[in-house]
Design a protein around this motif. Structure first.
Motif, PDB file in Angstrom:
ATOM      1  N   VAL A 253      39.219  44.783  42.295  1.00  0.00           N
ATOM      2  CA  VAL A 253      38.468  43.717  41.635  1.00  0.00           C
ATOM      3  C   VAL A 253      38.229  42.557  42.593  1.00  0.00           C
ATOM      4  O   VAL A 253      37.164  41.924  42.575  1.00  0.00           O
ATOM      5  CB  VAL A 253      39.202  43.257  40.361  1.00  0.00           C
ATOM      6  CG1 VAL A 253      38.594  41.971  39.805  1.00  0.00           C
ATOM      7  CG2 VAL A 253      39.140  44.356  39.303  1.00  0.00           C
ATOM      8  N   ALA A 254      39.195  42.259  43.456  1.00  0.00           N
ATOM      9  CA  ALA A 254      39.007  41.202  44.449  1.00  0.00           C
ATOM     10  C   ALA A 254      37.842  41.528  45.380  1.00  0.00           C
ATOM     11  O   ALA A 254      37.015  40.660  45.699  1.00  0.00           O
ATOM     12  CB  ALA A 254      40.295  40.997  45.249  1.00  0.00           C
ATOM     13  N   VAL A 255      37.754  42.792  45.811  1.00  0.00           N
ATOM     14  CA  VAL A 255      36.647  43.204  46.672  1.00  0.00           C
ATOM     15  C   VAL A 255      35.327  43.145  45.900  1.00  0.00           C
ATOM     16  O   VAL A 255      34.288  42.741  46.451  1.00  0.00           O
ATOM     17  CB  VAL A 255      36.899  44.617  47.230  1.00  0.00           C
ATOM     18  CG1 VAL A 255      35.709  45.091  48.052  1.00  0.00           C
ATOM     19  CG2 VAL A 255      38.162  44.635  48.076  1.00  0.00           C
ATOM     20  N   LEU A 256      35.342  43.518  44.641  1.00  0.00           N
ATOM     21  CA  LEU A 256      34.138  43.441  43.809  1.00  0.00           C
ATOM     22  C   LEU A 256      33.643  41.996  43.699  1.00  0.00           C
ATOM     23  O   LEU A 256      32.435  41.731  43.830  1.00  0.00           O
ATOM     24  CB  LEU A 256      34.440  44.012  42.416  1.00  0.00           C
ATOM     25  CG  LEU A 256      33.340  43.885  41.360  1.00  0.00           C
ATOM     26  CD1 LEU A 256      32.103  44.686  41.766  1.00  0.00           C
ATOM     27  CD2 LEU A 256      33.852  44.340  40.003  1.00  0.00           C
ATOM     28  N   ILE A 257      34.553  41.076  43.463  1.00  0.00           N
ATOM     29  CA  ILE A 257      34.180  39.657  43.369  1.00  0.00           C
ATOM     30  C   ILE A 257      33.578  39.179  44.681  1.00  0.00           C
ATOM     31  O   ILE A 257      32.550  38.478  44.705  1.00  0.00           O
ATOM     32  CB  ILE A 257      35.408  38.814  42.984  1.00  0.00           C
ATOM     33  CG1 ILE A 257      35.823  39.102  41.540  1.00  0.00           C
ATOM     34  CG2 ILE A 257      35.124  37.318  43.155  1.00  0.00           C
ATOM     35  CD1 ILE A 257      37.148  38.474  41.138  1.00  0.00           C
ATOM     36  N   THR A 258      34.167  39.563  45.795  1.00  0.00           N
ATOM     37  CA  THR A 258      33.655  39.160  47.102  1.00  0.00           C
ATOM     38  C   THR A 258      32.266  39.720  47.344  1.00  0.00           C
ATOM     39  O   THR A 258      31.366  39.018  47.830  1.00  0.00           O
ATOM     40  CB  THR A 258      34.604  39.631  48.215  1.00  0.00           C
ATOM     41  OG1 THR A 258      35.931  39.191  47.933  1.00  0.00           O
ATOM     42  CG2 THR A 258      34.175  39.086  49.557  1.00  0.00           C
TER      43      THR A 258
ATOM     44  N   ALA B 271      38.178  34.283  34.946  1.00  0.00           N
ATOM     45  CA  ALA B 271      38.716  35.036  33.813  1.00  0.00           C
ATOM     46  C   ALA B 271      39.232  36.394  34.271  1.00  0.00           C
ATOM     47  O   ALA B 271      40.282  36.859  33.823  1.00  0.00           O
ATOM     48  CB  ALA B 271      37.645  35.203  32.741  1.00  0.00           C
ATOM     49  N   ALA B 272      38.497  37.055  35.174  1.00  0.00           N
ATOM     50  CA  ALA B 272      38.940  38.351  35.689  1.00  0.00           C
ATOM     51  C   ALA B 272      40.275  38.214  36.413  1.00  0.00           C
ATOM     52  O   ALA B 272      41.180  39.032  36.237  1.00  0.00           O
ATOM     53  CB  ALA B 272      37.888  38.927  36.632  1.00  0.00           C
ATOM     54  N   ALA B 273      40.400  37.165  37.218  1.00  0.00           N
ATOM     55  CA  ALA B 273      41.640  36.957  37.951  1.00  0.00           C
ATOM     56  C   ALA B 273      42.810  36.706  37.010  1.00  0.00           C
ATOM     57  O   ALA B 273      43.916  37.220  37.229  1.00  0.00           O
ATOM     58  CB  ALA B 273      41.474  35.772  38.910  1.00  0.00           C
ATOM     59  N   ALA B 274      42.586  35.931  35.962  1.00  0.00           N
ATOM     60  CA  ALA B 274      43.653  35.646  35.001  1.00  0.00           C
ATOM     61  C   ALA B 274      44.102  36.920  34.299  1.00  0.00           C
ATOM     62  O   ALA B 274      45.310  37.171  34.139  1.00  0.00           O
ATOM     63  CB  ALA B 274      43.182  34.612  33.982  1.00  0.00           C
TER      64      ALA B 274
ATOM     65  N   ARG C  75      33.892  32.307  48.777  1.00  0.00           N
ATOM     66  CA  ARG C  75      34.347  31.133  48.036  1.00  0.00           C
ATOM     67  C   ARG C  75      34.833  31.532  46.644  1.00  0.00           C
ATOM     68  O   ARG C  75      35.881  31.054  46.175  1.00  0.00           O
ATOM     69  CB  ARG C  75      33.223  30.112  47.918  1.00  0.00           C
ATOM     70  CG  ARG C  75      33.628  28.856  47.155  1.00  0.00           C
ATOM     71  CD  ARG C  75      32.527  27.815  47.184  1.00  0.00           C
ATOM     72  NE  ARG C  75      32.291  27.356  48.549  1.00  0.00           N
ATOM     73  CZ  ARG C  75      31.370  26.446  48.866  1.00  0.00           C
ATOM     74  NH1 ARG C  75      30.589  25.928  47.925  1.00  0.00           N
ATOM     75  NH2 ARG C  75      31.223  26.069  50.113  1.00  0.00           N
ATOM     76  N   ALA C  76      34.096  32.415  45.983  1.00  0.00           N
ATOM     77  CA  ALA C  76      34.517  32.888  44.660  1.00  0.00           C
ATOM     78  C   ALA C  76      35.830  33.652  44.761  1.00  0.00           C
ATOM     79  O   ALA C  76      36.699  33.527  43.891  1.00  0.00           O
ATOM     80  CB  ALA C  76      33.431  33.766  44.049  1.00  0.00           C
ATOM     81  N   LEU C  77      35.987  34.430  45.829  1.00  0.00           N
ATOM     82  CA  LEU C  77      37.249  35.151  46.016  1.00  0.00           C
ATOM     83  C   LEU C  77      38.405  34.177  46.180  1.00  0.00           C
ATOM     84  O   LEU C  77      39.479  34.376  45.601  1.00  0.00           O
ATOM     85  CB  LEU C  77      37.158  36.057  47.241  1.00  0.00           C
ATOM     86  CG  LEU C  77      38.473  36.759  47.619  1.00  0.00           C
ATOM     87  CD1 LEU C  77      38.906  37.715  46.518  1.00  0.00           C
ATOM     88  CD2 LEU C  77      38.324  37.489  48.953  1.00  0.00           C
ATOM     89  N   GLY C  78      38.197  33.111  46.959  1.00  0.00           N
ATOM     90  CA  GLY C  78      39.260  32.133  47.147  1.00  0.00           C
ATOM     91  C   GLY C  78      39.677  31.474  45.850  1.00  0.00           C
ATOM     92  O   GLY C  78      40.873  31.319  45.561  1.00  0.00           O
ATOM     93  N   THR C  79      38.685  31.097  45.031  1.00  0.00           N
ATOM     94  CA  THR C  79      39.001  30.481  43.740  1.00  0.00           C
ATOM     95  C   THR C  79      39.733  31.464  42.827  1.00  0.00           C
ATOM     96  O   THR C  79      40.716  31.107  42.157  1.00  0.00           O
ATOM     97  CB  THR C  79      37.709  30.011  43.061  1.00  0.00           C
ATOM     98  OG1 THR C  79      36.998  29.143  43.939  1.00  0.00           O
ATOM     99  CG2 THR C  79      38.011  29.272  41.761  1.00  0.00           C
ATOM    100  N   ALA C  80      39.264  32.721  42.816  1.00  0.00           N
ATOM    101  CA  ALA C  80      39.897  33.736  41.976  1.00  0.00           C
ATOM    102  C   ALA C  80      41.318  34.020  42.453  1.00  0.00           C
ATOM    103  O   ALA C  80      42.226  34.232  41.640  1.00  0.00           O
ATOM    104  CB  ALA C  80      39.063  35.017  41.987  1.00  0.00           C
ATOM    105  N   THR C  81      41.530  34.018  43.759  1.00  0.00           N
ATOM    106  CA  THR C  81      42.862  34.264  44.300  1.00  0.00           C
ATOM    107  C   THR C  81      43.833  33.168  43.877  1.00  0.00           C
ATOM    108  O   THR C  81      44.991  33.444  43.515  1.00  0.00           O
ATOM    109  CB  THR C  81      42.808  34.357  45.836  1.00  0.00           C
ATOM    110  OG1 THR C  81      41.929  35.422  46.210  1.00  0.00           O
ATOM    111  CG2 THR C  81      44.183  34.629  46.411  1.00  0.00           C
TER     112      THR C  81
END
Length: 422
Positions: A270-275, A248-251, A281-287
C-alpha cells in the motif's frame, strides 16, 4: 503485464461458468465431507456436516440450471447467486450459530479438541481482553506461571486484536459476546465500505466464490474468524489508498499490523501504491500517520510489560519463544525446516530470498490501481505462507480471499492518476 492478470482471472469463469461452478461445488462438498468424518476438532466436524449439505445444494441448483439451459434472469432461482446464498446460509451462518450456542455448555480450555466449539485463537483473544482490563497488558508473563508454559498461554497477536474479546470480557459468556461474531461483523463492514468507496461495482459471482464461500473462508468463519477481520481491513486499507485517501489508508493498515504482524507485507504494498499515485510527499505524510497510530496502540502495552510483549508478539511467532509454535503444514517452508537445524536455516534463507525478489518486482513495476495492489498483496502473503517454517494450511485463506476481492476492483477508475515521485 501485471495489470493483465486480474483480467485473466475475471475471464476464468466467463466461457463456461456453470460447468466451473459444478466442479467447484463438487470439490468443496467432498472436502467438507472428509472433514466431517475424519477431523479431530468438534467445530470442524460440525462445519463439515453443514457445509456438505450446503455445497450439495449449490451443486444441485447449478446442475439444474445447466440441464435446463437457464440463463441469468431477474428471477432469483435462475441466478448463480442462489448457490452462493445456499452456502452462506447453510454452510456458514448455520454452523456458526450452532457452535456459538453449543459453546455455552462450557468446554473451553480442556485438552479435548473433539469437544471444542471454538478454536483456541478465540479463547486466547477473549482472555487477552480480560487481562488488559485487569492488568494493563493482554499478555501473560509465561516465565512467572509457577509451571512450565504451554502453547495456549500465548497470545501471538498485537494489542488491537484484543478489541474483539472485549464484549465477553465486559459482559461475560453469552450468545452475543462470542468474538467470532465481531470478527465476522468487521469483515462484512469492511467489504461493504470498500464496495461503497469503489462506487458499488457489480460483484462477480467468482469473487464471492473465492472470497466468501470457499471452504477456507467458510470454515474460518464458523470456528475461528480473526483472519477474516484482518483480510477485511487489508481490503479496506487498499481501497482507501486506491481512491487517494492516504491518511485513512495508513491508519487502517496501522491498526491491521497492530492486530497481526502477518499483515505487514500489505502495508508495504500500500505504501508503494500511495507513492505511485500521489508521490513521495503523500508517502511521507502517510508514513507519519502509520507510525503515529502504531505508537498510540502499541507503546502503552509495551511499557506495561515489555518482556511479555516481545515474548508473545515477536519471539513466539518467530519460533524463538519458551514454547515452540505447534503450527504445521504440508508446505515447503515447514517441510524443509522440519529436517533439522540446517533445514530451518535454509527455510529462513529461502524466505528472505523470496522477500527480496518480491520487493524487486514491487519496485520495478509499482502498482498503480487497487487491483494491481491486491494482486501483489495476495502473491506476497501466499509466498510467505508457503515458505514460513511455522505455518498452517488454513492461512491460505489470505491469498484466496484477496484474489477474490481483487476481482471486485474496476480495471480502471475515472479519477485514476499517477504522479511521479518527487
Amino acid at each position: 503485464m501485471v495489470r493483465q492478470v486480474p483480467e485473466g482471472l475475471r475471464r476464468l469463469w466467463s466461457t463456461h461458468p456453470l460447468i466451473l461452478d459444478l466442479a467447484i461445488y463438487f470439490a468443496c462438498a467432498v472436502y467438507a465431507l472428509i472433514l466431517a468424518g475424519t477431523n479431530e476438532f468438534y467445530g470442524f466436524r460440525v462445519w463439515g456436516g453443514f457445509a456438505t449439505a450446503a455445497y450439495g445444494l449449490a451443486f444441485a441448483h447449478t446442475a439444474w440450471l445447466l440441464a435446463a439451459g437457464h440463463r441469468e434472469t431477474p428471477r432469483w432461482w435462475h441466478s448463480r447467486w442462489t448457490g452462493v446464498a445456499c452456502v452462506a446460509v447453510v454452510g456458514m451462518l448455520a454452523p456458526l450459530l450452532t457452535l456459538v450456542f453449543r459453546r455455552l455448555t462450557g468446554v473451553d480450555w480442556l485438552t479435548t479438541p473433539w469437544s471444542w466449539s471454538a478454536q483456541p485463537e478465540v479463547w486466547v483473544i477473549e482472555r487477552s481482553a480480560s487481562l488488559l482490563l485487569g492488568t494493563g497488558t493482554p499478555y501473560v508473563d509465561v516465565h512467572a506461571l509457577g509451571r512450565l508454559p504451554e502453547v495456549n498461554d500465548y497470545t501471538p497477536y498485537g494489542p488491537v486484536m484484543t478489541v474483539f474479546g472485549l464484549p465477553r470480557a465486559l459482559f461475560g459468556d453469552g450468545p452475543f459476546t462470542d468474538a467470532r461474531l465481531y470478527f465476522a461483523l468487521t469483515a462484512a463492514l469492511c467489504a461493504w465500505a470498500s464496495l461503497r468507496l469503489l462506487g458499488r461495482p457489480r460483484v462477480p459471482v467468482a469473487a464471492a466464490q473465492l472470497a466468501v464461500v470457499f471452504p477456507l473462508t467458510a470454515l474460518t468463519f464458523a470456528v475461528a474468524g480473526p483472519d477474516l477481520a484482518i483480510i477485511g481491513l487489508i481490503v479496506l486499507g487498499t481501497t482507501l489508498a486506491a481512491k487517494d485517501h492516504p491518511l485513512a489508508a495508513a491508519a487502517v493498515l496501522a491498526l491491521v499490523v497492530s492486530a497481526k504482524l502477518t499483515a505487514l507485507p500489505a502495508a508495504v504494498v500500500v505504501a508503494v501504491l500511495i507513492t505511485a499515485r500521489l508521490g513521495a510527499r503523500a508517502l511521507g505524510t502517510a508514513t507519519l500517520a502509520f507510525a503515529g497510530v502504531c505508537a498510540a496502540v502499541n507503546v502503552p502495552v509495551l511499557l506495561a510489560g515489555p518482556a511479555a510483549f516481545l515474548e508473545h508478539v515477536v519471539r513466539f511467532p518467530a519460533g524463538l519463544g519458551a514454547v515452540a509454535s505447534p503450527a504445521t503444514s504440508p508446505f515447503p517452508g515447514y517441510l524443509i525446516a522440519s529436517t533439522g537445524e540446517a533445514g530451518h536455516v535454509l527455510a529462513i534463507v529461502l524466505l528472505l530470498a523470496a522477500a527480496l525478489a518480491l520487493s524487486w518486482w514491487l519496485l520495478r513495476r509499482p502498482p498503480v490501481t487497487g487491483s494491481d495492489a491486491m494482486f501483489r498483496i495476495a502473491v506476497g502473503l501466499g509466498t510467505s505462507i508457503l515458505l514460513t517454517p511455522a505455518t498452517r494450511f488454513g492461512y491460505l485463506v489470505y491469498p484466496v480471499a484477496l484474489f477474490g476481492a481483487m476481482l471486485c476492483f474496476p480495471r480502471e477508475t475515472p479519477d485514476e492518476r499517477i504522479v511521479t515521485s518527487s
